[in-house]
Motif scaffolding. Structure first.
Motif, PDB file in Angstrom:
ATOM      1  N   LYS A   1      66.779  17.765  61.096  1.00  0.00           N
ATOM      2  CA  LYS A   1      67.807  18.277  62.013  1.00  0.00           C
ATOM      3  C   LYS A   1      67.798  19.795  61.993  1.00  0.00           C
ATOM      4  O   LYS A   1      67.473  20.381  60.947  1.00  0.00           O
TER       5      LYS A   1
ATOM      6  N   GLN B   1      70.308  27.406  63.608  1.00  0.00           N
ATOM      7  CA  GLN B   1      69.228  27.086  64.555  1.00  0.00           C
ATOM      8  C   GLN B   1      69.812  26.394  65.792  1.00  0.00           C
ATOM      9  O   GLN B   1      69.420  26.691  66.928  1.00  0.00           O
TER      10      GLN B   1
ATOM     11  N   GLY C   1      69.432  31.481  53.182  1.00  0.00           N
ATOM     12  CA  GLY C   1      68.850  30.140  53.050  1.00  0.00           C
ATOM     13  C   GLY C   1      69.259  29.184  54.139  1.00  0.00           C
ATOM     14  O   GLY C   1      69.121  27.976  54.006  1.00  0.00           O
ATOM     15  N   SER C   2      69.733  29.728  55.286  1.00  0.00           N
ATOM     16  CA  SER C   2      70.256  28.814  56.320  1.00  0.00           C
ATOM     17  C   SER C   2      69.243  28.553  57.434  1.00  0.00           C
ATOM     18  O   SER C   2      69.562  27.958  58.447  1.00  0.00           O
ATOM     19  N   GLY C   3      68.021  29.028  57.273  1.00  0.00           N
ATOM     20  CA  GLY C   3      66.991  28.701  58.259  1.00  0.00           C
ATOM     21  C   GLY C   3      66.852  29.711  59.384  1.00  0.00           C
ATOM     22  O   GLY C   3      66.424  29.387  60.488  1.00  0.00           O
ATOM     23  N   LYS C   4      67.190  30.966  59.090  1.00  0.00           N
ATOM     24  CA  LYS C   4      67.118  31.999  60.155  1.00  0.00           C
ATOM     25  C   LYS C   4      65.672  32.216  60.610  1.00  0.00           C
ATOM     26  O   LYS C   4      65.418  32.520  61.755  1.00  0.00           O
ATOM     27  N   THR C   5      64.721  32.083  59.678  1.00  0.00           N
ATOM     28  CA  THR C   5      63.325  32.374  60.054  1.00  0.00           C
ATOM     29  C   THR C   5      62.873  31.481  61.204  1.00  0.00           C
ATOM     30  O   THR C   5      62.407  31.948  62.232  1.00  0.00           O
TER      31      THR C   5
ATOM     32  N   GLU D   1      66.057  40.634  58.325  1.00  0.00           N
ATOM     33  CA  GLU D   1      66.798  41.400  57.290  1.00  0.00           C
ATOM     34  C   GLU D   1      67.119  42.777  57.867  1.00  0.00           C
ATOM     35  O   GLU D   1      66.862  43.820  57.253  1.00  0.00           O
TER      36      GLU D   1
ATOM     37  N   GLY E   1      65.302  37.536  51.705  1.00  0.00           N
ATOM     38  CA  GLY E   1      64.520  36.705  52.611  1.00  0.00           C
ATOM     39  C   GLY E   1      63.451  35.878  51.979  1.00  0.00           C
ATOM     40  O   GLY E   1      63.013  34.888  52.544  1.00  0.00           O
TER      41      GLY E   1
ATOM     42  N   ASP F   1      61.659  33.028  50.422  1.00  0.00           N
ATOM     43  CA  ASP F   1      62.131  31.654  50.355  1.00  0.00           C
ATOM     44  C   ASP F   1      61.648  30.988  49.077  1.00  0.00           C
ATOM     45  O   ASP F   1      60.682  30.253  49.068  1.00  0.00           O
TER      46      ASP F   1
ATOM     47  N   LYS G   1      61.364  28.338  46.247  1.00  0.00           N
ATOM     48  CA  LYS G   1      61.526  26.880  46.320  1.00  0.00           C
ATOM     49  C   LYS G   1      62.122  26.341  45.014  1.00  0.00           C
ATOM     50  O   LYS G   1      61.674  26.703  43.934  1.00  0.00           O
TER      51      LYS G   1
ATOM     52  N   ARG H   1      68.855  33.362  46.664  1.00  0.00           N
ATOM     53  CA  ARG H   1      67.529  32.792  46.389  1.00  0.00           C
ATOM     54  C   ARG H   1      67.675  31.360  45.880  1.00  0.00           C
ATOM     55  O   ARG H   1      66.710  30.644  45.734  1.00  0.00           O
TER      56      ARG H   1
ATOM     57  N   ARG I   1      69.354  27.038  48.746  1.00  0.00           N
ATOM     58  CA  ARG I   1      68.772  27.228  50.074  1.00  0.00           C
ATOM     59  C   ARG I   1      68.631  25.896  50.791  1.00  0.00           C
ATOM     60  O   ARG I   1      68.427  24.862  50.173  1.00  0.00           O
TER      61      ARG I   1
END
Ligand SMILES: Nc1ncnc2c1ncn2[C@@H]1O[C@H](COP(=O)(O)OP(=O)(O)OP(=O)(O)O)[C@@H](O)[C@H]1O
Length: 619
Positions: free
Chosen positions: A48, A53, A73-77, A188, A385, A387, A389, A412, A415
């Motif tokens: 989703k 997004q 960590g909210s998926g901006k990329t 950023e 920024g 990411d 894991k 960091r 996320r």
């Protein structure tokens, strides 16, 4: 009890994540994205869109300029990459060529540059292979830059300084940009100016075509973002999105924030207690404010069998990128990253470590020392920024130099809705920064302690800390400035050797890169055996119980074991590309991890980890 509470809280966080997903949101399929991008999304198993997004992608597809502020960590990329690539595919069907790049993605750090470049490349892999993305890095010569920009590439990922160099050296023709450039992203955004890129952006601004769509992304805002809006945003329609208007907090709810107040000279002791008694979950990212402190912490911990890697701007770029990749695949569990909050300062000008004894340096020695100044890479940075894991815990060994730095550091962890935990070690001198952070987080200084954003860590009690004091103080006396300097020089030499000598080799054998271990022991003194475990008489029952709960919480959360990668490498039986390094990930029969943590599983009620029966099949 505290351990159980923390465990439940972590479990609840996970539950909260599931509820969020029940919210009725439009899916990627309803956004009108190119089918090739939907295939890429499916490949990544992204079920989703995240809230940012869901809100940003349709607006960007409509061609609007967007200023997106959303939690770390909210998926901006992907919120900007998906519509960016969709646009390139749509305009040209992914085939026609232009005389200049179609999109610039400007980022503040080398590490973020690599990450965004890899993200774009993985999207392009589903688009028929005709699209090209390049990243421009600090150590590229004009010739290399010229070669990289030949073609030209469809997307350029770079710091603003690199773009400036290309324009100054006529590698990038402004006339070409007027025709080809259709999207400019400042990721950023608030950091771009504080990294000293204002001049570069001012030089670039006149060459941005008026019809170019501009996107500004960040988790924190600042007056600099306002400056950037005026500088590069032409289209009057700007939409500042907070992921959830009702929830003004800029730190994801999935991150539990704690602190431990202690004297500065007791920070090593408290860090040891947290890791030794396994009161926090791995993987652990530890932030320090100076390179010296990073090495001091590494040398200290390895005397107790707790291995770690250090990451700082002194290291060669490809070493830094490789350390990040190794950490992300789980080849080691503790990473000590330097975040000095600044960009290009000579290393020797680092802020004094207040509890380091003054060294009486004679004048000629000081001159000689200054001659040996090493420069930290101005484009180094892993706070923003990047990411990481499966980082379950962020420890602020030092408080950051700015409140925004705190938000990005703890961002960091936690996320993509996963749960995370941050612990800040606060010395008396850092209490001022703590209250600034509390103010930024919206915590009211008059707030009762139970409502504060950052609360006292409940699992570390005095008895547990004091039980390790003698050993910790004894070991920390041995970690002298000389030892730190020698370790630093040794690490730098080895990394430079690796990165130069192996560059060609790794290009031909990329999987071998994975075998290079960065958490090797640097101390000259071999760790004493008795320091590798905590004897029974020193163990504090309530700490033991809390540690057990943390392990249960980890199981409950369903942590994907990162040693899957270790098993994969071991199964590959890959040869070590370096003759001099023992690269095979160290694994012990009882399943304990490489950090030398004593394996309590064996001790609890005698049900140790069942030993695997090794059937030697005769071939
Ligand atoms: N729709 C999605 N569903 C699940 N995970 C996602 C989704 N979109 C992105 N992610 C994952 O979330 C993680 C964080 O994404 P990303 O790095 O873009 O966050 P960010 O908002 O840019 O963070 P930061 O503020 O630190 O830059 C990444 O691992 C990414 O793969």
């Amino acid at each position: 009890m505290a351990g159980m509470k923390l465990a439940e809280m972590q479990g609840e966080k996970q539950g909260a994540k599931e509820e969020e997903e029940e919210e009725d949101e439009i899916g990627f399929e309803e956004m009108g994205l190119d089918p090739r991008l939907l295939r890429a999304i499916a490949k990544r198993k992204l079920l989703k869109p995240t809230p940012i997004q869901t809100k940003a992608i349709p607006l960007i597809l409509e061609g609007k300029d967007v200023v997106a502020r959303a939690k770390t960590g909210s998926g901006k990329t992907l919120a900007y990459l998906l519509p960016l690539v969709h646009k390139i595919l749509g305009d040209t069907g992914g085939t026609a060529s232009y005389d200049g790049p179609r999109a610039f993605v400007l980022v503040p750090t080398r590490e973020l540059c690599q990450q965004v470049h890899d993200d774009v490349r993985s999207l392009f892999e589903h688009c028929g292979g005709s699209l090209k993305v390049v990243q421009l890095t600090t150590n590229m010569s004009v010739q290399t830059l010229t070669a990289a920009m030949a073609g030209p590439p469809d997307v350029v990922v770079a710091t603003p300084a690199r773009i400036s160099v290309c324009i100054q050296n006529e590698i990038l023709q402004p006339s070409a940009l007027q025709h080809s450039l259709s999207t400019l992203v400042l990721d950023e955004a608030d950091l771009l100016l504080s990294y000293g890129y204002e001049d570069d952006l001012r030089k670039l601004a006149p060459h941005i075509p008026r019809r170019c769509q501009c996107l500004l992304m960040s988790a924190t805002s600042s007056p600099d973002v306002e400056k950037l809006k005026k500088l590069v945003l032409h289209n009057p329609v700007i939409l500042t999105l907070m992921e959830d208007a009702a929830d003004e907090s800029i730190v994801p709810k999935s991150v539990q924030q704690f602190m431990v107040k202690c004297r500065n000279e007791d920070k090593l002791l408290h860090t040891l207690a947290l890791l030794r008694f396994e009161l926090v979950q791995k993987k652990c990212l530890i932030f320090v404010n100076t390179v010296d402190k990073g090495f001091r912490l590494k040398l200290f911990l390895e005397q107790f069998g707790i291995k770690s890697a250090v990451l700082n701007g002194e290291l060669p770029q490809n070493s830094r990128i490789h350390i990040l990749k190794e950490f992300n695949v789980g080849l080691f569990d503790h990473l000590i990253a330097t975040d000095d909050g600044k960009s290009s300062q000579p290393v020797n000008d680092e802020p004094k470590d207040e509890n380091e004894p003054e060294e009486d340096v004679s004048a000629e020695k000081r001159i000689r020392k200054n001659k040996k100044k090493r420069f930290v890479d101005a484009e180094f940075g892993v706070v923003r920024g990047v990411d990481f894991k499966n980082v379950r815990t962020v420890i602020n060994f030092d408080m950051p130099l700015t409140p925004a730095g705190y938000v990005h550091r703890i961002g960091r962890t936690g996320r993509a809705g996963n749960s995370g935990l941050s612990i800040s070690l606060v010395s008396p001198k850092e209490e001022g920064m703590l209250s600034l952070v509390e103010d930024l987080l919206g915590g009211d200084s008059e707030k009762s302690s139970s409502n504060k954003s950052i609360t006292a860590f409940p699992l570390l009690n005095r008895a547990a800390v004091e039980s390790l004091r003698y050993r910790a103080e004894d070991v920390s006396r041995g970690v002298t400035k000389i030892a730190i300097r020698e370790a630093r020089a040794k690490e730098l030499r080895m990394e430079i050797l690796n990165s130069d000598r192996l560059k060609a080799h790794f290009e031909d054998n990329p999987t071998d890169l994975e075998l290079l271990k960065h958490d090797k022991v640097l101390s000259k003194r071999q760790p004493a055996v008795h320091l590798q475990t905590v004897p029974e008489y020193l163990r504090d029952p309530s700490t033991e119980a809390a540690s057990r709960q943390i392990r249960i919480a980890r199981a409950v959360i369903g942590e994907k074991l990162t040693n899957f990668r270790r098993r994969k490498l071991k199964k590959a039986g890959k040869e070590d590309p370096l003759k001099t390094f023992s690269a095979k990930p160290k694994r012990r029969r009882d399943g304990s991890d490489a950090t030398g943590g004593f394996n309590k599983k064996k001790k609890v009620g005698g049900q140790g980890v069942p030993k695997k029966k090794h059937h030697n099949k005769k071939r």
